[in-house]
Design a protein around this motif. Structure first.
Motif, PDB file in Angstrom:
ATOM      1  N   UNK A  72      37.151  40.693  26.253  1.00  0.00           N
ATOM      2  CA  UNK A  72      37.421  39.787  27.621  1.00  0.00           C
ATOM      3  C   UNK A  72      36.885  40.139  28.845  1.00  0.00           C
ATOM      4  N   UNK A  73      35.637  40.378  29.154  1.00  0.00           N
ATOM      5  CA  UNK A  73      35.387  41.233  30.659  1.00  0.00           C
ATOM      6  C   UNK A  73      35.173  40.265  31.679  1.00  0.00           C
ATOM      7  N   UNK A  74      35.779  38.951  31.773  1.00  0.00           N
ATOM      8  CA  UNK A  74      35.446  38.318  32.881  1.00  0.00           C
ATOM      9  C   UNK A  74      36.141  39.002  34.005  1.00  0.00           C
ATOM     10  N   UNK A  75      37.216  39.581  34.038  1.00  0.00           N
ATOM     11  CA  UNK A  75      37.732  40.316  35.092  1.00  0.00           C
ATOM     12  C   UNK A  75      36.455  41.144  35.916  1.00  0.00           C
ATOM     13  N   UNK A  76      35.725  41.346  35.496  1.00  0.00           N
ATOM     14  CA  UNK A  76      34.303  42.098  36.015  1.00  0.00           C
ATOM     15  C   UNK A  76      33.791  41.442  37.064  1.00  0.00           C
ATOM     16  N   UNK A  77      33.781  39.892  36.627  1.00  0.00           N
ATOM     17  CA  UNK A  77      32.952  39.007  37.300  1.00  0.00           C
ATOM     18  C   UNK A  77      33.979  38.312  38.463  1.00  0.00           C
ATOM     19  N   UNK A  78      35.287  38.819  38.569  1.00  0.00           N
ATOM     20  CA  UNK A  78      36.016  37.985  39.406  1.00  0.00           C
ATOM     21  C   UNK A  78      36.879  36.878  38.825  1.00  0.00           C
ATOM     22  N   UNK A  79      36.765  36.611  37.372  1.00  0.00           N
ATOM     23  CA  UNK A  79      37.100  35.649  36.851  1.00  0.00           C
ATOM     24  C   UNK A  79      38.305  35.985  35.721  1.00  0.00           C
ATOM     25  N   UNK A  80      38.760  34.890  34.980  1.00  0.00           N
ATOM     26  CA  UNK A  80      39.564  35.081  33.866  1.00  0.00           C
ATOM     27  C   UNK A  80      38.938  34.666  32.675  1.00  0.00           C
ATOM     28  N   UNK A  81      39.328  34.633  31.711  1.00  0.00           N
ATOM     29  CA  UNK A  81      38.815  34.165  30.400  1.00  0.00           C
ATOM     30  C   UNK A  81      39.481  32.588  30.430  1.00  0.00           C
ATOM     31  N   UNK A  82      38.420  31.712  30.406  1.00  0.00           N
ATOM     32  CA  UNK A  82      38.991  30.125  31.046  1.00  0.00           C
ATOM     33  C   UNK A  82      38.808  29.406  29.790  1.00  0.00           C
ATOM     34  N   UNK A 115      45.330  39.787  39.300  1.00  0.00           N
ATOM     35  CA  UNK A 115      46.560  39.007  39.602  1.00  0.00           C
ATOM     36  C   UNK A 115      46.502  37.494  38.799  1.00  0.00           C
ATOM     37  N   UNK A 116      45.508  36.945  38.972  1.00  0.00           N
ATOM     38  CA  UNK A 116      45.425  35.519  38.457  1.00  0.00           C
ATOM     39  C   UNK A 116      45.590  35.708  36.739  1.00  0.00           C
ATOM     40  N   UNK A 117      45.061  36.898  36.352  1.00  0.00           N
ATOM     41  CA  UNK A 117      45.103  36.967  35.049  1.00  0.00           C
ATOM     42  C   UNK A 117      46.516  37.232  34.395  1.00  0.00           C
ATOM     43  N   UNK A 118      47.301  38.012  35.152  1.00  0.00           N
ATOM     44  CA  UNK A 118      48.497  38.110  34.791  1.00  0.00           C
ATOM     45  C   UNK A 118      49.321  36.875  34.952  1.00  0.00           C
ATOM     46  N   UNK A 119      49.181  36.131  35.971  1.00  0.00           N
ATOM     47  CA  UNK A 119      49.947  34.774  35.833  1.00  0.00           C
ATOM     48  C   UNK A 119      49.581  33.992  34.706  1.00  0.00           C
ATOM     49  N   UNK A 120      48.223  34.187  34.259  1.00  0.00           N
ATOM     50  CA  UNK A 120      47.997  33.139  33.173  1.00  0.00           C
ATOM     51  C   UNK A 120      48.242  33.642  31.701  1.00  0.00           C
ATOM     52  N   UNK A 121      48.484  34.832  31.683  1.00  0.00           N
ATOM     53  CA  UNK A 121      49.060  35.364  30.423  1.00  0.00           C
ATOM     54  C   UNK A 121      50.402  35.179  30.517  1.00  0.00           C
ATOM     55  N   UNK A 144      43.464  25.838  35.567  1.00  0.00           N
ATOM     56  CA  UNK A 144      43.753  25.812  37.129  1.00  0.00           C
ATOM     57  C   UNK A 144      43.567  27.017  37.621  1.00  0.00           C
ATOM     58  N   UNK A 145      43.833  28.141  37.305  1.00  0.00           N
ATOM     59  CA  UNK A 145      43.747  29.635  37.609  1.00  0.00           C
ATOM     60  C   UNK A 145      42.218  29.886  37.640  1.00  0.00           C
ATOM     61  N   UNK A 146      41.619  29.621  36.600  1.00  0.00           N
ATOM     62  CA  UNK A 146      40.166  29.687  36.506  1.00  0.00           C
ATOM     63  C   UNK A 146      39.315  29.174  37.596  1.00  0.00           C
ATOM     64  N   UNK A 147      39.573  28.100  37.718  1.00  0.00           N
ATOM     65  CA  UNK A 147      38.845  27.291  38.735  1.00  0.00           C
ATOM     66  C   UNK A 147      39.065  27.719  40.108  1.00  0.00           C
ATOM     67  N   UNK A 148      40.282  28.072  40.420  1.00  0.00           N
ATOM     68  CA  UNK A 148      40.753  28.902  41.725  1.00  0.00           C
ATOM     69  C   UNK A 148      39.654  30.304  41.914  1.00  0.00           C
ATOM     70  N   UNK A 149      39.675  30.813  40.735  1.00  0.00           N
ATOM     71  CA  UNK A 149      38.809  32.295  40.859  1.00  0.00           C
ATOM     72  C   UNK A 149      37.265  31.679  40.666  1.00  0.00           C
ATOM     73  N   UNK A 150      36.948  30.599  40.290  1.00  0.00           N
ATOM     74  CA  UNK A 150      35.385  30.231  40.203  1.00  0.00           C
ATOM     75  C   UNK A 150      35.000  29.928  41.749  1.00  0.00           C
ATOM     76  N   UNK A 151      36.013  29.272  42.275  1.00  0.00           N
ATOM     77  CA  UNK A 151      35.653  28.795  43.888  1.00  0.00           C
ATOM     78  C   UNK A 151      35.568  30.006  44.939  1.00  0.00           C
ATOM     79  N   UNK A 152      36.331  31.056  44.454  1.00  0.00           N
ATOM     80  CA  UNK A 152      36.742  32.197  45.337  1.00  0.00           C
ATOM     81  C   UNK A 152      35.346  33.009  45.610  1.00  0.00           C
TER      82      UNK A 152
END
Ligand code: 3H9
Length: 694
Positions: free
Chosen positions: A123-133, A230-236, A253-261
């Motif tokens: 799940x490499x989303x972190x490298x795109x500044x995202x979390x697995x959504x 840090x968002x990933x930790x919250x989501x897990x 919710x956390x994914x969308x926050x990242x997507x807009x960041x």
């Protein structure tokens, strides 16, 4: 029916096949196709189980990143996976290549997973500044537990099939014909009466709050400035604290926050820039490359040794040439020590150490390197010495061999012109430590042949580097821009800022360390010698700042002498030194500069804007073909924060007009010698455009 996903039957097994080259990304067509095919399988009474498999080189490698900017159409991935997971007939994912991001999330929505032994999942989303959504942060922890999920998703690495089996991510490893094996697996499920099995129904193993708190602490320094980890930790954490559907809502919710960041926008920009940088504009795609089966490095110093390690790491035999036995012995001993340290950390085995050492052949004779395919010169940074080496290489090397120089500043054309084959000469500027740093600033000379350029760019990838191609100029792209920051930071200190204030601003911006901490670490004597050479060559600054030279003349050469711009009591931690403060004040007085309080904003603008202005000149001169080449160089060679996308991308974000306005302000204060905006910068700002609109 979708044109990227097809449905067929093999007896009682419905076969869902994805075919969306190059990496089967989950675009709208694939999502719609998956939905329809699953529905078709469910509606067909003859179908008792289904297999999801992909054509081409890989299983689904993730969501289609190209869709992110414009928004993803219906159906969404979450309901598509939800329908699979709640399907009344068992679905088996058959994995080859890489099941990544949304791809692994689809597989986790299936009831069973089989994989080829060569496959990898992640799940490499972190490298795109995202979390697995699409459920990744909710389903994976239910399979592997909190700690492993945190490591896998925050780390974003690729897990080999064997490890995935051990962790319970895949159920069986198969070899040979994947389709046949997956169908056999599904038939066996039917024979055994094993039905659908949803991960959402697994109750996660209890995990205390301290697991998440400790993990967050452990990554705080390394991930400073990034949002996604840090968002990933919250989501897990939500997977352990909330019921499945509520956890999914929190993930969204956390994914969308990242997507807009802006952090994710920058990291997604880098993802594509890293791939684009390999494509040199103007170079025909079908340029036939020269073969590289063996190489040589001239010079067994720290740099030469590091370069030789890159060959060995990639399994390419390399000869290491030195003039004296003692230097050769020292160089080889250092390489061995480096490898043994890596082995001690468990990253390679002792057998790997020996295998790699065996690929590096020390020699004292030019005659031994006459047949190699590529030679990289890494001798002392002095034009006369380099010219001697290239004359020698010209006389001994076989025709067609690539002759590269690791110079960081010198004129590659001047070096090429001492040979009878300037078309074969190129610059390959490695960064120190050469076995670690990812950047390779490749420098094309005026006469460098296209096939040499193509070969060196693909060779860069082969040895695990990101190669960027630039043209010849003083300092090339990276050091030429760095020079601007170095100059202004010295002036700022002379005018009254403290070195620690300047360093803090750069550190807080996101650089791994400030300009003076970096200079102390590299050795102040290095810069001293460079300035001396420049003065000799008549390259004098309009405003000469001498305080750092005076520090060097006191014998303070930086960390290695426990004193430089800072003092060091433990050899590592910079401590402001009153002696230096007094020396700076004295130099300012002698130069007639009245010291004043300087704002943080002024420091940031004066350190960074001249770099961007220089970047604009570099683009105008064609030294870098595109802004992305500059961004990749700064991110991978100089620690520009990835979550800001590189200097040129960042400049576009803050608005070029702001930079032009700051230039006008400083021109009034200091005159326009250093504060004349590059014509390209001024033009783009006037048109309301950015560098990426070029
Ligand atoms: C995600 O899944 C979010 C979900 O959790 C939630 C959704 C709601 N999309 O790297 P290569 C292109 S986020 C679009 O040179 P390799 C790439 O640009 C995604 N395009 O090959 C290149 O194009 P071109 C999570 C993509 O063999 C071509 O494919 N997944 C995508 O060295 C070849 O790529 C990831 O982050 C994509 N997802 O490596 C995985 N991926 O030829 C990202 C690739 O025009 N991908 N392209 O330059 C990779 O890590 C590597 O591409 C992979 C292959 C290992 C698969």
């Amino acid at each position: 029916m979708s044109n990227t996903v097809s449905f067929s039957k093999q007896g009682a097994i419905g076969l869902i096949k994805v075919n969306n080259p190059p990496v089967n990304a989950l675009n709208q067509s694939v999502r719609a196709g998956l939905k329809t095919c699953v529905e078709q399988g469910l509606a067909d009474d003859g179908v008792k189980a289904m297999v999801l498999i992909c054509e081409g080189r890989t299983f689904i490698a993730g969501a289609d990143i190209n869709e992110f900017a414009k928004g993803m159409g219906e159906p969404g991935l979450v309901p598509v996976i939800g329908n699979m997971e709640t399907a009344a007939k068992p679905i088996v994912a058959a994995i080859h290549g890489t099941a990544l991001g949304g791809g692994l999330e689809v597989a986790l929505g299936c009831h069973y997973r089989v994989a080829l032994s060569s496959a990898k999942v992640g799940l490499p989303e972190v490298h795109l500044g995202l979390l697995p959504g699409a459920g990744g942060t909710q389903r994976l922890p239910r399979l592997v537990g909190a700690q492993a999920a945190l490591e896998l998703i925050v780390g974003g690495g690729h897990v080999p099939a064997a490890k995935a089996l051990e962790l319970g991510i895949v159920d069986e490893i198969v070899d040979g014909d994947l389709e046949a094996a997956a169908i056999a697996y599904a038939e066996k499920l039917l024979a055994d009466g094993s039905g659908p099995r949803a991960i959402r129904d697994i109750a996660p193993e209890a995990a205390g709050s301290e697991v998440f708190d400790n993990f967050e602490k452990s990554i705080a320094r390394k991930q400073r400035g990034f949002l996604a980890p840090f968002h990933i930790i919250k989501s897990i954490r939500a997977a352990f604290e909330l019921p499945f559907d509520k956890g999914m809502a929190r993930e969204e919710e956390l994914f969308m926050e990242l997507m807009r960041s802006s952090e994710s926008a920058s990291q997604r920009h880098i993802f594509f820039a890293e791939r684009e940088v390999a494509k040199v504009p103007g170079l025909a795609k079908d340029t036939v490359k020269r073969e590289i089966n063996c190489g040589a490095v001239v010079g067994a110093g720290t740099m030469g040794g590091g370069i030789a390690m890159n060959f060995a790491n990639a399994g390419i035999p390399v000869k290491l040439l030195e003039m004296k036995q003692e230097f050769l012995d020292k160089g080889i001993a250092l390489i061995r020590k480096n490898y043994e340290n890596t082995a001690k950390k468990g990253r390679i085995s002792m057998a790997d150490v020996e295998k790699r050492m065996a690929l590096i052949e020390p020699t004292l004779s030019y005659d031994d390197i006459k047949d190699v395919d590529i030679v990289i010169e890494a001798v002392f940074e002095n034009m006369d010495v380099k010219k001697e080496v290239f004359k020698k290489l010209d006389s001994v090397c076989r025709s067609g061999a690539i002759l590269a120089s690791n110079t960081s500043t010198l004129d590659v054309d001047e070096i090429a012109n001492v040979t009878s084959r300037p078309q074969d000469v190129i610059g390959m500027h490695f960064f120190s430590p050469a076995n670690v740093m990812r950047l390779l600033e490749n420098v094309r000379g005026e006469l460098t042949a296209d096939d040499v350029i193509a070969t060196v760019m693909s060779f860069s990838k082969r040895i695990g580097k990101i190669g960027a191609m630039v043209g010849v100029c003083d300092g090339f792209v990276g050091n030429r821009m760095l020079h601007q920051r170095t100059r202004e930071s010295a002036y700022l200190v002379e005018e009254g800022a403290s070195p620690e204030q300047v360093d803090k601003i750069l550190f807080d911006f996101g650089f791994p360390m400030g300009a003076f901490t970096m200079a102390d670490m590299a050795g102040l004597d290095v810069g001293y010698k460079v300035r001396e050479e420049r003065r000799k060559a008549g390259k004098v600054e309009k405003r000469d700042s001498v305080w750092i030279d005076k520090i060097v003349e006191l014998g303070r050469h930086g960390q290695k002498t426990n004193a430089g711009v800072y003092k060091y009591e433990d050899g590592r931690t910079p401590i402001p030194d009153p002696i230096v403060k007094a020396l700076i004040a004295e130099c300012a007085k002698e130069a007639g500069i009245a010291q004043r309080d300087i704002s943080d904003q002024e420091i940031l603008e004066r350190c960074l804007y001249p770099m961007i202005n220089e970047g604009a000149l570099i683009l105008e001169e064609g030294i870098a073909a595109r802004p992305l080449d500059i961004d990749i160089i700064w991110i991978n060679g100089y620690g520009f924060p990835g979550y800001k996308g590189g200097p040129m991308f960042w400049a576009d974000q803050i608005g070029l007009q702001n930079i032009v306005d700051a230039y006008a302000k400083y021109a009034k204060q200091f005159g326009d010698h250093y504060w004349q905006p590059a014509p390209l910068l001024a033009k783009l700002a006037k048109e309301g455009k950015g560098f990426y609109d070029l």
